[in-house]
Design a protein around this motif. Structure first.
Motif, PDB file in Angstrom:
ATOM      1  N   UNK A  87     -26.006   8.861  48.638  1.00 51.34           N
ATOM      2  CA  UNK A  87     -27.106   7.932  48.874  1.00 51.34           C
ATOM      3  C   UNK A  87     -27.692   7.064  47.816  1.00 51.34           C
ATOM      4  N   UNK A  88     -27.423   5.809  47.597  1.00 55.54           N
ATOM      5  CA  UNK A  88     -27.827   5.302  46.264  1.00 55.54           C
ATOM      6  C   UNK A  88     -29.206   4.355  46.805  1.00 55.54           C
ATOM      7  N   UNK A  89     -30.368   4.497  46.506  1.00 50.86           N
ATOM      8  CA  UNK A  89     -31.595   3.892  46.663  1.00 50.86           C
ATOM      9  C   UNK A  89     -31.745   2.864  45.818  1.00 50.86           C
ATOM     10  N   UNK A  90     -32.675   1.956  46.001  1.00 48.11           N
ATOM     11  CA  UNK A  90     -32.898   0.769  44.933  1.00 48.11           C
ATOM     12  C   UNK A  90     -34.410   0.667  44.971  1.00 48.11           C
ATOM     13  N   UNK A  91     -35.189   0.914  44.129  1.00 51.46           N
ATOM     14  CA  UNK A  91     -36.405   0.846  43.999  1.00 51.46           C
ATOM     15  C   UNK A  91     -37.528   1.807  44.818  1.00 51.46           C
ATOM     16  N   UNK A  92     -38.718   1.891  44.434  1.00 48.91           N
ATOM     17  CA  UNK A  92     -39.524   3.036  44.746  1.00 48.91           C
ATOM     18  C   UNK A  92     -39.732   2.961  46.289  1.00 48.91           C
ATOM     19  N   UNK A  93     -39.674   1.941  47.288  1.00 46.55           N
ATOM     20  CA  UNK A  93     -40.087   2.009  48.679  1.00 46.55           C
ATOM     21  C   UNK A  93     -38.936   2.726  49.420  1.00 46.55           C
ATOM     22  N   UNK A  94     -37.679   2.363  48.901  1.00 46.28           N
ATOM     23  CA  UNK A  94     -36.259   2.796  49.539  1.00 46.28           C
ATOM     24  C   UNK A  94     -36.148   4.432  48.872  1.00 46.28           C
ATOM     25  N   UNK A  95     -36.591   4.441  47.773  1.00 43.90           N
ATOM     26  CA  UNK A  95     -36.370   5.727  46.868  1.00 43.90           C
ATOM     27  C   UNK A  95     -37.265   7.018  47.977  1.00 43.90           C
ATOM     28  N   UNK A  96     -38.474   6.563  48.259  1.00 46.94           N
ATOM     29  CA  UNK A  96     -39.174   7.486  49.224  1.00 46.94           C
ATOM     30  C   UNK A  96     -38.646   7.599  50.550  1.00 46.94           C
ATOM     31  N   UNK A  97     -37.986   6.485  51.401  1.00 44.39           N
ATOM     32  CA  UNK A  97     -37.686   6.694  52.478  1.00 44.39           C
ATOM     33  C   UNK A  97     -36.299   7.389  52.519  1.00 44.39           C
ATOM     34  N   UNK A  98     -35.713   7.208  51.603  1.00 43.38           N
ATOM     35  CA  UNK A  98     -34.284   7.807  51.454  1.00 43.38           C
ATOM     36  C   UNK A  98     -34.292   9.299  50.980  1.00 43.38           C
ATOM     37  N   UNK A  99     -35.326   9.537  50.129  1.00 42.49           N
ATOM     38  CA  UNK A  99     -35.741  10.990  49.886  1.00 42.49           C
ATOM     39  C   UNK A  99     -36.216  11.865  51.171  1.00 42.49           C
ATOM     40  N   UNK A 100     -36.936  11.352  51.848  1.00 40.72           N
ATOM     41  CA  UNK A 100     -37.299  12.097  53.101  1.00 40.72           C
ATOM     42  C   UNK A 100     -36.351  12.234  53.997  1.00 40.72           C
ATOM     43  N   UNK A 101     -35.488  11.138  54.195  1.00 42.57           N
ATOM     44  CA  UNK A 101     -34.400  11.373  54.790  1.00 42.57           C
ATOM     45  C   UNK A 101     -33.284  12.196  54.571  1.00 42.57           C
ATOM     46  N   UNK A 102     -33.210  12.334  53.478  1.00 42.85           N
ATOM     47  CA  UNK A 102     -32.055  13.549  52.910  1.00 42.85           C
ATOM     48  C   UNK A 102     -32.793  14.819  53.003  1.00 42.85           C
ATOM     49  N   UNK A 103     -34.132  14.981  52.760  1.00 38.95           N
ATOM     50  CA  UNK A 103     -34.854  16.021  53.011  1.00 38.95           C
ATOM     51  C   UNK A 103     -34.726  16.602  54.363  1.00 38.95           C
TER      52      UNK A 103
END
Length: 380
Positions: A87-103
Motif C-alpha cells: 500500500x503506497x500512500x502519498x502525503x499525510x492525509x492518505x498516510x493516516x487513512x492508509x495506516x489505520x486501514x492496514x492496522x
C-alpha cells in the motif's frame, strides 16, 4: 509468476505534479511483473483518463462522503477484495487513512506492507499535526521522497531519522517532451508571435505557492530593456483574477498571455525560449524536468530539490525567492546572449536525457518494491 500488486492511495488524480508522477509510474511499470491500482479518497480528478494501462483500476466512490472514517473503510474494503502486497500512500492525509486501514487488518492474511511518498507539500501548522506525522513516518516500512533536500527538510521539521527515508528523483518522458519546430510554430502562431519575440514561460496551477506575481513583476522590469520579450503562463487556478489584476495594473495586457489549462503541454514548452518557476517551495518539480527535456534553459527558485537537478550557468540558473531584481537580471542576460541561450538549451536536454528519464525513475520504484518484499520474506 505471481505479480506484485501495488495500491496507490491519493486524495485525487486532479492536475498536479504528484498525480502526474503516479500516472507516469503506472504507465511505465512492467506489466508482466507488477499490477498497480489507485484509490482516490476525495475525488477522482481529470488525470485518471491518462492512465493507459488497461488492467489498472481506479477506485472512487462518489456516494461516500469525505472524512477519515469513510476513507479508512473504503481502503480496507478494497484491500480485502483485491489483495495487495504494498500500500503506497502519498502525503499525510492518505498516510493516516492508509495506516489505520492496514492496522485494522492486523490478523488478516491480506495485510500489505505500507510505505509513504512525500512530494513537497508538508503540513506543520500545529503541534498536533507534527506529532501525528512524526508517529506515522516512524510506522511506515519506508518513506520515499522526490529529492534529497526534501528528506532533510522532513527530518528537520518532524524530528525523524533520515534513515527511514529514501529519495527517488522524478523522471520525465524524454520522447514526449522533445524539441519540435512544428509544435513551436503552432503555439507561437496562436499567440501571434514574431521571430523577434523571445517567449518566457511557465506551466503550473495558478496557486499562491507558485508565486507567479513575482515573475510578472520581474518581467515588467525585463520589458524595459527587452521590449520585444513576451511572457506566457499555462495553467488555471484560484489566483487567476489576482494575476489578471496585476497584469492590468502594470500595463502588460499585450505582453503577457494567460493561456489557461492546456492539454498540449509539450507543444507549449516548445513555444517557450526560457522556462521560469518562481515557487515559494517545491519538492522536485516535474515541470522543470519537462522544460529541460524540451531543450529549455530553466530559471527557478533555489528551493527544495531544484538545486539537485539544475546545473548553475550550464542548464539554467537559480535565484532567491521573491528577488525580482535578480530574476530580471538573469532573464535579461540570457536574452542578450543568444549563443549562450542556445548552448544552455542543448545542455539542459542532454542533462535530462542522461540522468532523469522516466525509465530510470520507474525502475527505481520497482526495485524498491522488490527489495521491500524480499526483506519481508526474510523476516526483516
Amino acid at each position: 509468476m505471481k505479480k506484485i500488486r501495488v495500491l496507490h492511495v491519493v486524495l485525487s488524480l486532479g492536475t498536479g505534479g504528484l498525480e502526474n508522477g503516479i500516472i507516469n509510474i503506472i504507465n511505465g511499470s512492467n506489466k508482466d511483473e507488477f499490477h498497480t491500482d489507485v484509490i482516490c479518497i476525495r475525488e477522482q480528478g481529470e488525470l485518471h483518463s491518462r492512465i493507459d494501462n488497461s488492467s489498472t483500476k481506479v477506485f472512487y466512490d462518489a456516494n461516500l462522503s469525505s472524512g477519515l472514517i469513510n476513507s479508512i473503510k473504503h481502503i480496507r474494503t478494497i484491500m480485502l477484495s483485491e489483495g495487495y502486497d504494498i500500500l503506497h500512500t502519498h502525503g499525510w492525509a492518505t498516510m493516516l487513512a492508509g495506516y489505520l486501514a492496514v492496522l485494522s487488518l492486523t490478523f488478516s492474511k491480506s495485510k500489505p506492507l505500507i510505505i509513504n511518498g512525500e512530494h513537497g507539500t508538508l503540513y506543520f501548522e500545529s503541534s498536533q499535526q507534527i506529532l501525528i506525522q512524526r508517529f506515522l513516518f516512524n510506522r511506515m516500512r519506508l518513506n520515499l521522497s522526490v529529492s534529497v533536500a526534501l528528506v532533510h527538510e522532513v527530518s528537520r521539521r518532524f524530528n525523524v531519522s533520515i534513515n527511514i527515508f529514501k529519495a527517488i528523483i522524478n523522471g520525465v518522458n524524454v520522447n514526449k517532451f522533445v524539441p519540435s519546430l512544428e509544435q513551436r510554430n503552432s503555439v507561437r502562431e496562436e499567440l501571434n508571435l514574431k521571430d523577434e519575440n523571445l517567449l518566457i514561460g511557465s506551466v503550473g496551477r495558478l496557486v499562491a505557492v507558485k508565486n507567479y506575481p513575482s515573475l510578472i513583476r520581474a518581467f515588467s522590469i525585463v520589458l524595459q530593456k527587452q521590449p520585444t520579450a513576451r511572457l506566457a503562463l499555462a495553467g488555471d487556478g484560484p489566483e487567476k483574477k489576482i494575476l489578471e489584476a496585476l497584469i492590468e495594473e502594470l500595463g502588460l495586457k499585450n505582453e503577457v498571455f494567460l493561456m489557461g489549462r492546456r492539454e498540449d503541454v509539450p507543444s507549449v514548452m516548445n513555444a517557450y525560449d526560457i522556462f521560469v518557476l518562481p515557487s515559494f517551495r517545491e519538492g522536485l518539480s516535474n515541470t522543470i524536468l519537462e522544460a529541460m527535456s524540451s531543450a529549455l534553459p530553466v530559471v527557478v527558485t533555489n528551493v527544495g530539490g531544484s538545486p539537485e537537478i539544475v546545473i548553475e550557468n550550464k542548464t539554467g540558473h537559480l535565484f532567491e525567492v521573491n528577488n525580482t531584481t535578480q530574476l530580471a537580471d538573469i532573464l535579461d542576460s540570457l536574452m542578450i546572449d543568444r549563443k549562450r541561450l542556445q548552448t544552455m538549451s542543448e545542455d539542459a536536454r542532454k542533462h535530462v536525457v542522461k540522468n532523469y528519464s522516466l525509465e530510470t525513475m520507474v525502475n527505481n520504484y520497482q526495485q524498491t518494491y522488490r527489495d521491500l518484499l524480499e526483506h519481508k520474506k526474510k523476516g526483516r
